[in-house]
Design an enzyme around this catalytic site. Sequence first.
Site, short mmCIF file in Angstrom:
data_model
loop_
_atom_site.label_atom_id
_atom_site.label_comp_id
_atom_site.label_asym_id
_atom_site.label_seq_id
_atom_site.Cartn_x
_atom_site.Cartn_y
_atom_site.Cartn_z
N ARG A 225 0.83 -1.21 0.00
CA ARG A 225 0.00 0.00 0.00
C ARG A 225 0.86 1.25 0.00
O ARG A 225 0.38 2.34 -0.34
CB ARG A 225 -0.92 0.01 1.22
CG ARG A 225 -1.93 -1.12 1.25
CD ARG A 225 -2.60 -1.22 2.61
NE ARG A 225 -3.37 -0.01 2.94
CZ ARG A 225 -3.83 0.26 4.15
NH1 ARG A 225 -3.58 -0.57 5.17
NH2 ARG A 225 -4.53 1.36 4.36
N HIS A 256 -0.59 7.26 7.51
CA HIS A 256 -1.20 7.30 8.83
C HIS A 256 -0.18 7.93 9.76
O HIS A 256 0.78 7.27 10.15
CB HIS A 256 -1.52 5.90 9.33
CG HIS A 256 -2.32 5.03 8.40
ND1 HIS A 256 -1.78 4.41 7.29
CD2 HIS A 256 -3.64 4.69 8.41
CE1 HIS A 256 -2.71 3.69 6.67
NE2 HIS A 256 -3.86 3.85 7.33
N HIS A 268 -5.74 -2.95 13.24
CA HIS A 268 -7.13 -3.38 13.18
C HIS A 268 -7.43 -4.43 14.25
O HIS A 268 -8.58 -4.59 14.66
CB HIS A 268 -7.45 -3.99 11.80
CG HIS A 268 -7.41 -3.00 10.68
ND1 HIS A 268 -6.24 -2.69 10.02
CD2 HIS A 268 -8.38 -2.25 10.12
CE1 HIS A 268 -6.51 -1.78 9.08
NE2 HIS A 268 -7.80 -1.50 9.12
N ASP A 340 -8.05 7.39 12.73
CA ASP A 340 -8.35 6.11 12.11
C ASP A 340 -9.60 5.58 12.84
O ASP A 340 -10.05 6.13 13.84
CB ASP A 340 -7.16 5.16 12.26
CG ASP A 340 -7.10 4.13 11.13
OD1 ASP A 340 -8.12 3.89 10.47
OD2 ASP A 340 -6.01 3.56 10.92
#
Length: 441
Positions: A225, A256, A268, A340
């Site tokens: 990513r 981020h 996550h 986030d």
Amino acid sequence: MKKAGNVQRSVGLVVVWCLLAGLVIGCSGGKAGAPASPAAPSATSSSSTSAEPSTPSASSPSESVPPETTPPAEEDPIELLLAKMTLEEKVGQVIVAGIEGTRIDDKMKKLIAEQHVGGLIWYKNNFSDLKGSVQLVNELKRANDGNPLPLFMSVDQEGGKVSRLPKDFTAMPDAVKVGRTGKPELAEEMGALLSNELRLMGFNMNFAPVLDVNSNPANPVIGTRAFGRDAESVATMGVAAMQGLQHGGTIAVVKHFPGHGDTSVDSHLELPSVGKTIAELEKLEWIPFRAAIQEGTDAVMIAHILFPKIDPDSPSSLSKTVITDLLRDRLGYAGVVITDDMTMGAIARNYGIEDASLQSFLAGSDLLLVAHGYDTARKVYDRLLEAVNSGALPESRLDESLRRIIALKLKYKLSDEAIPVPSASALPNAAIQQWLKRLEQ
């Protein structure tokens, strides 16, 4: 009579928004208008003044000298809107909530109408086919009628493994493939193509590009990513992609901060911890973010990562040291800060989501991303409202964030106007195919 008063007030807010954002078309029916390229809002304010009337001349008593007046100064559009908002509307505007399924339901309507959420985030399971997805966008926007500001309609559309849009669109690659070309013009074109896709679908905010440097091969969440492992290259390519999105009329959210590239845990699921100092972050992770700030990034996403050498007590997303002292004061960032997702394991398994959301806001965040669960978003809203009413969250702090949020929505002329379902010929697939060929050269 109360209902009639609320309707009249809502219409007044709609008219104010339309006039200030320059949305002439369709203003009589709602916060409407043709999407336009970003145009910075006026952020200056001054009070209206007038001179004392002149007295007639003693030598000519019959002559009347008209008063000298100073034209009223233009009102600050942000303050004008802010003054008309209720406390409940202000609180709702700082929340970006998730939706469930592919159809609007009563809970979602209630979250928009009664909690006044400022934005919505979509995931892949919220998209159906092209027609159904656009219809849902329009239904959500219609549900926002009567609220003071249009919705942030947001999504993670990075390309590659993080792609949400329907399969009608030609797939785009991970950022690393673009980064390997070393050609920022291709990254900028990528951003422009992504913006084209999103605008056709009715979206105005993209949680991209990723500005993390992929410095840890064991990183389970960033990897491809990122645009690469070299900070300078990531800065060049990432800023170009950001500018492509911006020039296309889409709000780019760089992420981020302070840097997710050296983690070995997926936030996550759990809370990552990185033992770097400020000096070490400045030499690597912050290089792309500094570049983005210097080039006018509109929004920055804060990661759920603990940096014990910087703030041993709070992860970045809850840390005043990180958000206010470092990002705002040290790096000079004055735009919108968004967390986030507060329902991620890093927060949900270690902190109460509602209390963590309040802490994050007090630390300097402007938008709280609560991406899963209507009840969770409502509880965050209730917690913030309670905090304002009790004095734990000063309304002046709330207004501080609202000024940034309103400025951003004005800058991009956000609108809740319904959009047509795009035809197959309107999709940028041919342009994407041409871009992919150049990527391989």
